[in-house]
Design a protein around this motif. Structure first.
Motif, PDB file in Angstrom:
ATOM      1  N   ARG A 105     -55.740  49.708  79.114  1.00 46.85           N
ATOM      2  CA  ARG A 105     -56.050  48.413  79.724  1.00 46.85           C
ATOM      3  C   ARG A 105     -56.211  48.535  81.238  1.00 46.85           C
ATOM      4  NH1 ARG A 105     -53.069  44.498  82.096  1.00 46.85           N
ATOM      5  NH2 ARG A 105     -51.129  45.576  81.602  1.00 46.85           N
ATOM      6  N   LEU A 106     -55.293  49.230  81.885  1.00 47.38           N
ATOM      7  CA  LEU A 106     -55.384  49.385  83.342  1.00 47.38           C
ATOM      8  C   LEU A 106     -56.482  50.367  83.738  1.00 47.38           C
ATOM      9  CD1 LEU A 106     -51.655  49.398  84.524  1.00 47.38           C
ATOM     10  CD2 LEU A 106     -53.344  47.585  84.732  1.00 47.38           C
ATOM     11  N   SER A 107     -56.702  51.385  82.898  1.00 49.21           N
ATOM     12  CA  SER A 107     -57.725  52.389  83.218  1.00 49.21           C
ATOM     13  C   SER A 107     -59.114  51.774  83.276  1.00 49.21           C
ATOM     14  CB  SER A 107     -57.704  53.515  82.179  1.00 49.21           C
ATOM     15  OG  SER A 107     -56.473  54.201  82.189  1.00 49.21           O
ATOM     16  N   ARG A 108     -59.370  50.790  82.421  1.00 45.63           N
ATOM     17  CA  ARG A 108     -60.688  50.151  82.385  1.00 45.63           C
ATOM     18  C   ARG A 108     -61.051  49.492  83.711  1.00 45.63           C
ATOM     19  NH1 ARG A 108     -58.680  48.007  77.264  1.00 45.63           N
ATOM     20  NH2 ARG A 108     -59.364  49.395  75.592  1.00 45.63           N
ATOM     21  N   PHE A 109     -60.043  49.117  84.473  1.00 44.92           N
ATOM     22  CA  PHE A 109     -60.279  48.430  85.736  1.00 44.92           C
ATOM     23  C   PHE A 109     -60.007  49.345  86.940  1.00 44.92           C
ATOM     24  CE2 PHE A 109     -59.124  45.247  82.572  1.00 44.92           C
ATOM     25  CZ  PHE A 109     -60.233  44.419  82.635  1.00 44.92           C
ATOM     26  N   SER A 110     -60.047  50.652  86.709  1.00 47.09           N
ATOM     27  CA  SER A 110     -59.803  51.623  87.776  1.00 47.09           C
ATOM     28  C   SER A 110     -61.031  52.497  87.984  1.00 47.09           C
ATOM     29  CB  SER A 110     -58.601  52.510  87.421  1.00 47.09           C
ATOM     30  OG  SER A 110     -57.435  51.733  87.219  1.00 47.09           O
ATOM     31  N   ASP A 111     -61.291  52.850  89.231  1.00 48.39           N
ATOM     32  CA  ASP A 111     -62.401  53.748  89.542  1.00 48.39           C
ATOM     33  C   ASP A 111     -62.052  55.197  89.208  1.00 48.39           C
ATOM     34  OD1 ASP A 111     -63.998  51.674  90.651  1.00 48.39           O
ATOM     35  OD2 ASP A 111     -62.817  51.786  92.499  1.00 48.39           O
ATOM     36  N   LEU A 112     -60.763  55.516  89.264  1.00 48.37           N
ATOM     37  CA  LEU A 112     -60.311  56.877  88.997  1.00 48.37           C
ATOM     38  C   LEU A 112     -58.856  56.822  88.556  1.00 48.37           C
ATOM     39  CD1 LEU A 112     -60.973  59.971  89.250  1.00 48.37           C
ATOM     40  CD2 LEU A 112     -59.974  59.848  91.547  1.00 48.37           C
ATOM     41  N   VAL A 113     -58.512  57.655  87.566  1.00 47.43           N
ATOM     42  CA  VAL A 113     -57.129  57.782  87.110  1.00 47.43           C
ATOM     43  C   VAL A 113     -56.645  59.190  87.453  1.00 47.43           C
ATOM     44  CG1 VAL A 113     -55.545  57.678  85.148  1.00 47.43           C
ATOM     45  CG2 VAL A 113     -57.527  56.143  85.235  1.00 47.43           C
ATOM     46  N   VAL A 114     -55.532  59.275  88.155  1.00 52.03           N
ATOM     47  CA  VAL A 114     -54.969  60.569  88.561  1.00 52.03           C
ATOM     48  C   VAL A 114     -53.707  60.827  87.730  1.00 52.03           C
ATOM     49  CG1 VAL A 114     -53.991  61.909  90.460  1.00 52.03           C
ATOM     50  CG2 VAL A 114     -55.877  60.304  90.896  1.00 52.03           C
ATOM     51  N   LEU A 115     -53.692  61.968  87.043  1.00 50.15           N
ATOM     52  CA  LEU A 115     -52.569  62.307  86.168  1.00 50.15           C
ATOM     53  C   LEU A 115     -52.131  63.751  86.402  1.00 50.15           C
ATOM     54  CD1 LEU A 115     -53.925  60.744  82.847  1.00 50.15           C
ATOM     55  CD2 LEU A 115     -52.240  59.726  84.394  1.00 50.15           C
ATOM     56  N   GLY A 116     -50.888  64.051  86.053  1.00 46.78           N
ATOM     57  CA  GLY A 116     -50.417  65.424  86.093  1.00 46.78           C
ATOM     58  C   GLY A 116     -50.900  66.178  84.868  1.00 46.78           C
ATOM     59  N   LYS A 117     -50.701  67.500  84.872  1.00 45.30           N
ATOM     60  CA  LYS A 117     -51.110  68.312  83.728  1.00 45.30           C
ATOM     61  C   LYS A 117     -50.322  67.883  82.489  1.00 45.30           C
ATOM     62  CE  LYS A 117     -52.115  72.637  84.012  1.00 45.30           C
ATOM     63  NZ  LYS A 117     -52.119  74.102  84.252  1.00 45.30           N
ATOM     64  N   PRO A 118     -50.998  67.695  81.360  1.00 47.35           N
ATOM     65  CA  PRO A 118     -50.306  67.224  80.156  1.00 47.35           C
ATOM     66  C   PRO A 118     -49.617  68.329  79.362  1.00 47.35           C
ATOM     67  CG  PRO A 118     -52.649  67.383  79.729  1.00 47.35           C
ATOM     68  CD  PRO A 118     -52.461  67.749  81.171  1.00 47.35           C
ATOM     69  N   TYR A 119     -49.684  69.560  79.857  1.00 48.45           N
ATOM     70  CA  TYR A 119     -49.057  70.680  79.153  1.00 48.45           C
ATOM     71  C   TYR A 119     -48.269  71.513  80.152  1.00 48.45           C
ATOM     72  CZ  TYR A 119     -52.941  69.339  76.153  1.00 48.45           C
ATOM     73  OH  TYR A 119     -53.841  68.610  75.423  1.00 48.45           O
ATOM     74  N   GLY A 120     -47.250  72.194  79.660  1.00 52.30           N
ATOM     75  CA  GLY A 120     -46.473  73.072  80.516  1.00 52.30           C
ATOM     76  C   GLY A 120     -44.988  72.789  80.409  1.00 52.30           C
ATOM     77  N   GLU A 121     -44.209  73.596  81.085  1.00 46.79           N
ATOM     78  CA  GLU A 121     -42.757  73.478  81.030  1.00 46.79           C
ATOM     79  C   GLU A 121     -42.298  72.162  81.648  1.00 46.79           C
ATOM     80  OE1 GLU A 121     -38.795  76.036  82.441  1.00 46.79           O
ATOM     81  OE2 GLU A 121     -40.821  76.824  82.762  1.00 46.79           O
ATOM     82  N   GLY A 122     -41.441  71.456  80.951  1.00 49.44           N
ATOM     83  CA  GLY A 122     -40.882  70.223  81.464  1.00 49.44           C
ATOM     84  C   GLY A 122     -41.760  69.000  81.266  1.00 49.44           C
ATOM     85  N   VAL A 123     -42.908  69.169  80.621  1.00 55.20           N
ATOM     86  CA  VAL A 123     -43.824  68.052  80.400  1.00 55.20           C
ATOM     87  C   VAL A 123     -43.498  67.388  79.060  1.00 55.20           C
ATOM     88  CG1 VAL A 123     -46.220  67.355  80.132  1.00 55.20           C
ATOM     89  CG2 VAL A 123     -45.624  69.154  81.758  1.00 55.20           C
ATOM     90  N   GLY A 124     -43.346  66.074  79.068  1.00 56.03           N
ATOM     91  CA  GLY A 124     -42.986  65.350  77.851  1.00 56.03           C
ATOM     92  C   GLY A 124     -44.152  65.229  76.883  1.00 56.03           C
ATOM     93  N   VAL A 125     -43.826  64.932  75.635  1.00 55.37           N
ATOM     94  CA  VAL A 125     -44.857  64.814  74.601  1.00 55.37           C
ATOM     95  C   VAL A 125     -45.766  63.619  74.833  1.00 55.37           C
ATOM     96  CG1 VAL A 125     -43.489  66.003  72.845  1.00 55.37           C
ATOM     97  CG2 VAL A 125     -43.284  63.527  73.111  1.00 55.37           C
TER      98      VAL A 125
END
Length: 279
Positions: A105-125
């Motif tokens: 819902r929020l992404s649709r109204f954003s010009d860009l979404v910035v996220l961390g890497k979805p894989y790796g040590e300490g990253v949640g499911v």
């Protein structure tokens, strides 16, 4: 086009620093607004609510998620305030199965979404469903930022993966504000088809389009010398000292939704520089 509304979604303090710093840097560079959605994740399985689970246990998980959201919001407030950029924060709780709805819902109204890497040590499911929701349901461009290597200010060298697909062109158009400011954009074509429309000049029409926007381009035609295209792109990123990769995001149908395809997932697992994707 420029980036005026820049969203980041935070679900863990351990992985919040990179996307917060990247969002603030882009908001400052483009005179935009950084928005942080801080989600406490209720990891209780949905079915437990219908299987006679103890009400105290359920209440405990909800309270823990609410506390996590409050801590994330405090961290976001402190971090963004120091940067001097325009920002806002919001906090809430969500189950993993329902996170996609809030993120999309929020992404649709954003010009860009910035996220961390979805894989790796300490990253949640929950990190992977957040990326999927922003890309496939929110239809927003997503900049995935590794913890150790963020994009500071204007990029110097950008690698654009070009395979004539709709997804690749969508990503390129969404990345134009960054491509225009780059010192050099390298259009990478891997094993161009011998009978395709661009067989005589791989990447030529794209280079022409970008040049009309003032983008300085070079075309690199590569042979597929590694099993995975993503591995070849990552190696070429190192060889050319690129600080950003732009590529299409590909997925597989999962009923009405989509999940990340193998090539996209492999790129996000191994990339050491920020990757901007769109679908």
């Amino acid at each position: 086009m420029t980036y005026k509304s820049i969203l980041t979604v935070l679900t863990s303090e351990a992985t919040a620093n990179a996307p917060l710093a990247q969002s603030a840097a882009l908001a400052t560079s483009f005179e935009g607004h950084a928005e942080a959605l801080c989600l406490g994740v209720d990891r209780t399985q949905t079915g437990y609510y219908y299987a006679g689970a103890n009400a105290l246990v359920l209440q405990e998980t909800m309270s823990r998620a609410k506390d996590d959201a409050a801590k994330l919001q405090n961290l976001a407030e402190e971090t963004l305030k120091k940067t001097g950029c325009r920002y806002s924060t919001d906090a809430g709780i969500a189950q993993i199965a329902d996170m996609g709805r809030h993120v999309a819902r929020l992404s649709r109204f954003s010009d860009l979404v910035v996220l961390g890497k979805p894989y790796g040590e300490g990253v949640g499911v929950e990190a992977e469903p957040v990326v999927e929701a922003a890309l496939f349901e929110g239809r927003a461009p997503v900049l995935v930022t590794p913890e150790e290597n963020q994009l500071k200010g204007k990029p110097k060298t950008v690698l654009v993966a070009w395979n004539e697909s709709i997804e690749a062109m969508t990503a390129i158009r969404r990345a134009l504000p960054l491509l225009i400011t780059a010192d050099l954009v390298r259009i990478v074509v891997i094993d161009p088809p011998q009978h395709g429309p661009e067989r005589s000049d791989p990447g030529g029409m794209l280079a022409q389009m970008l040049a009309r926007h003032g983008v300085k381009c070079e075309i690199d035609v590569l042979s597929k010398t590694l099993p995975r295209v993503s591995d070849l792109l990552i190696r070429h990123t190192t060889d050319t000292n690129a600080d950003l990769i732009v590529m299409g995001a590909y997925g597989h149908s999962r009923f009405r939704e989509a999940i990340l395809g193998g090539a996209t997932r492999n790129m996000l697992e191994k990339a050491t520089v920020p990757v901007l994707m769109a679908h």
